[in-house]
Design a protein around this motif. Structure first.
Motif, mmCIF file in Angstrom:
data_model
loop_
_atom_site.group_PDB
_atom_site.id
_atom_site.type_symbol
_atom_site.label_atom_id
_atom_site.label_comp_id
_atom_site.label_asym_id
_atom_site.label_seq_id
_atom_site.Cartn_x
_atom_site.Cartn_y
_atom_site.Cartn_z
ATOM 1 N N SER A 10 32.641 2.054 8.012
ATOM 2 C CA SER A 10 31.301 1.501 7.797
ATOM 3 C C SER A 10 31.309 0.367 6.773
ATOM 4 O O SER A 10 30.425 -0.483 6.784
ATOM 5 C CB SER A 10 30.322 2.596 7.379
ATOM 6 O OG SER A 10 30.781 3.273 6.242
ATOM 7 N N ALA A 11 32.312 0.351 5.894
ATOM 8 C CA ALA A 11 32.416 -0.732 4.907
ATOM 9 C C ALA A 11 33.823 -0.750 4.327
ATOM 10 O O ALA A 11 34.507 0.272 4.293
ATOM 11 C CB ALA A 11 31.398 -0.548 3.781
ATOM 12 N N MET A 12 34.213 -1.911 3.863
ATOM 13 C CA MET A 12 35.503 -2.068 3.187
ATOM 14 C C MET A 12 35.318 -3.034 2.029
ATOM 15 O O MET A 12 34.603 -4.038 2.154
ATOM 16 C CB MET A 12 36.553 -2.612 4.152
ATOM 17 C CG MET A 12 37.898 -2.851 3.520
ATOM 18 S SD MET A 12 39.057 -3.495 4.750
ATOM 19 C CE MET A 12 40.436 -3.892 3.700
ATOM 20 N N ARG A 13 35.938 -2.704 0.901
ATOM 21 C CA ARG A 13 35.876 -3.567 -0.270
ATOM 22 C C ARG A 13 37.277 -3.726 -0.857
ATOM 23 O O ARG A 13 38.057 -2.772 -0.885
ATOM 24 C CB ARG A 13 34.936 -2.977 -1.327
ATOM 25 C CG ARG A 13 33.491 -2.941 -0.900
ATOM 26 C CD ARG A 13 32.606 -2.149 -1.840
ATOM 27 N NE ARG A 13 33.016 -0.757 -1.988
ATOM 28 C CZ ARG A 13 32.836 0.201 -1.062
ATOM 29 N NH1 ARG A 13 32.276 -0.084 0.095
ATOM 30 N NH2 ARG A 13 33.221 1.448 -1.277
ATOM 31 N N VAL A 63 42.137 -2.917 -5.989
ATOM 32 C CA VAL A 63 41.502 -1.662 -5.578
ATOM 33 C C VAL A 63 40.907 -1.850 -4.186
ATOM 34 O O VAL A 63 40.124 -2.760 -3.957
ATOM 35 C CB VAL A 63 40.406 -1.228 -6.569
ATOM 36 C CG1 VAL A 63 39.703 0.029 -6.090
ATOM 37 C CG2 VAL A 63 41.004 -1.007 -7.949
ATOM 38 N N VAL A 64 41.300 -0.970 -3.271
ATOM 39 C CA VAL A 64 40.801 -1.021 -1.901
ATOM 40 C C VAL A 64 39.944 0.216 -1.667
ATOM 41 O O VAL A 64 40.398 1.345 -1.888
ATOM 42 C CB VAL A 64 41.956 -1.068 -0.881
ATOM 43 C CG1 VAL A 64 41.412 -1.036 0.538
ATOM 44 C CG2 VAL A 64 42.818 -2.303 -1.103
ATOM 45 N N ASP A 65 38.699 0.012 -1.257
ATOM 46 C CA ASP A 65 37.786 1.102 -0.901
ATOM 47 C C ASP A 65 37.460 0.972 0.582
ATOM 48 O O ASP A 65 37.068 -0.100 1.036
ATOM 49 C CB ASP A 65 36.471 1.009 -1.682
ATOM 50 C CG ASP A 65 36.684 1.065 -3.176
ATOM 51 O OD1 ASP A 65 37.267 2.042 -3.642
ATOM 52 O OD2 ASP A 65 36.259 0.113 -3.855
ATOM 53 N N VAL A 66 37.621 2.063 1.309
ATOM 54 C CA VAL A 66 37.290 2.089 2.731
ATOM 55 C C VAL A 66 36.302 3.226 2.941
ATOM 56 O O VAL A 66 36.603 4.380 2.645
ATOM 57 C CB VAL A 66 38.554 2.297 3.601
ATOM 58 C CG1 VAL A 66 38.188 2.317 5.071
ATOM 59 C CG2 VAL A 66 39.591 1.209 3.323
ATOM 60 N N MET A 78 37.460 6.370 0.810
ATOM 61 C CA MET A 78 38.877 6.503 0.490
ATOM 62 C C MET A 78 39.228 5.318 -0.403
ATOM 63 O O MET A 78 38.991 4.172 -0.013
ATOM 64 C CB MET A 78 39.727 6.481 1.758
ATOM 65 C CG MET A 78 39.287 7.456 2.848
ATOM 66 S SD MET A 78 39.527 9.170 2.417
ATOM 67 C CE MET A 78 41.273 9.330 2.571
ATOM 68 N N SER A 79 39.751 5.583 -1.596
ATOM 69 C CA SER A 79 40.059 4.509 -2.540
ATOM 70 C C SER A 79 41.492 4.616 -3.020
ATOM 71 O O SER A 79 41.988 5.719 -3.273
ATOM 72 C CB SER A 79 39.140 4.581 -3.761
ATOM 73 O OG SER A 79 37.804 4.402 -3.389
ATOM 74 N N VAL A 80 42.122 3.461 -3.154
ATOM 75 C CA VAL A 80 43.481 3.389 -3.685
ATOM 76 C C VAL A 80 43.589 2.132 -4.525
ATOM 77 O O VAL A 80 43.086 1.069 -4.143
ATOM 78 C CB VAL A 80 44.538 3.357 -2.556
ATOM 79 C CG1 VAL A 80 45.924 3.126 -3.111
ATOM 80 C CG2 VAL A 80 44.511 4.638 -1.762
#
Length: 129
Positions: A10-13, A63-66, A78-80
């Motif tokens: 639904s979103a990615m940052r 930082v990648v947020d999915v 989900m964050s890494v």
């Protein structure tokens, strides 16, 4: 036989900046325990790299947020921090696939529990106890 369990993204940052596919097609994620970091469609790769370059001093990938989930469900984020390696997928291997793909590796599953019901073809994400 290999079964792929996919979910809608639904979103990615990346570093807090929203990443959207330039063509507006849907984005799907699959989990691959043979991958450590992540891979993504070439258009998403280019957009995320551009977002990092636009932010002064931003590190790649950072930082990648999915956010995963369907419209009627609350998203699961989900964050890494610095998923390594992060690679582009320049050619999707499925001819009928019309969207963008993110492959989430083991770094996204750290401290998480992934449960798959193969009979009902459903997947749940939770936290390790």
């Amino acid at each position: 036989p290999v079964e792929h369990y996919a979910t809608r993204v639904s979103a990615m940052r990346v570093n807090g900046r929203a990443i959207r596919p330039p063509d507006g097609k849907p984005v799907f994620a699959i989990f691959d325990t043979g991958t450590t970091g992540m891979a993504m469609s070439g258009a998403l790769w280019d957009a995320s790299l551009d977002a990092c370059l636009a932010a002064a001093g931003a590190r790649w990938p950072g930082v990648v947020d999915v956010d995963l989930g369907m419209p009627r469900s609350p998203p699961v984020t989900m964050s890494v921090d610095r998923p390594f390696p992060t690679t582009p997928i320049r050619k999707i291997p499925w001819k009928l696939f019309d969207g963008h793909l993110i492959v989430l590796g083991l770094s996204f599953l750290q401290d998480r529990a992934l449960t798959v019901d193969v009979d009902k073809k459903r997947m749940w994400l939770g936290y390790d106890a």
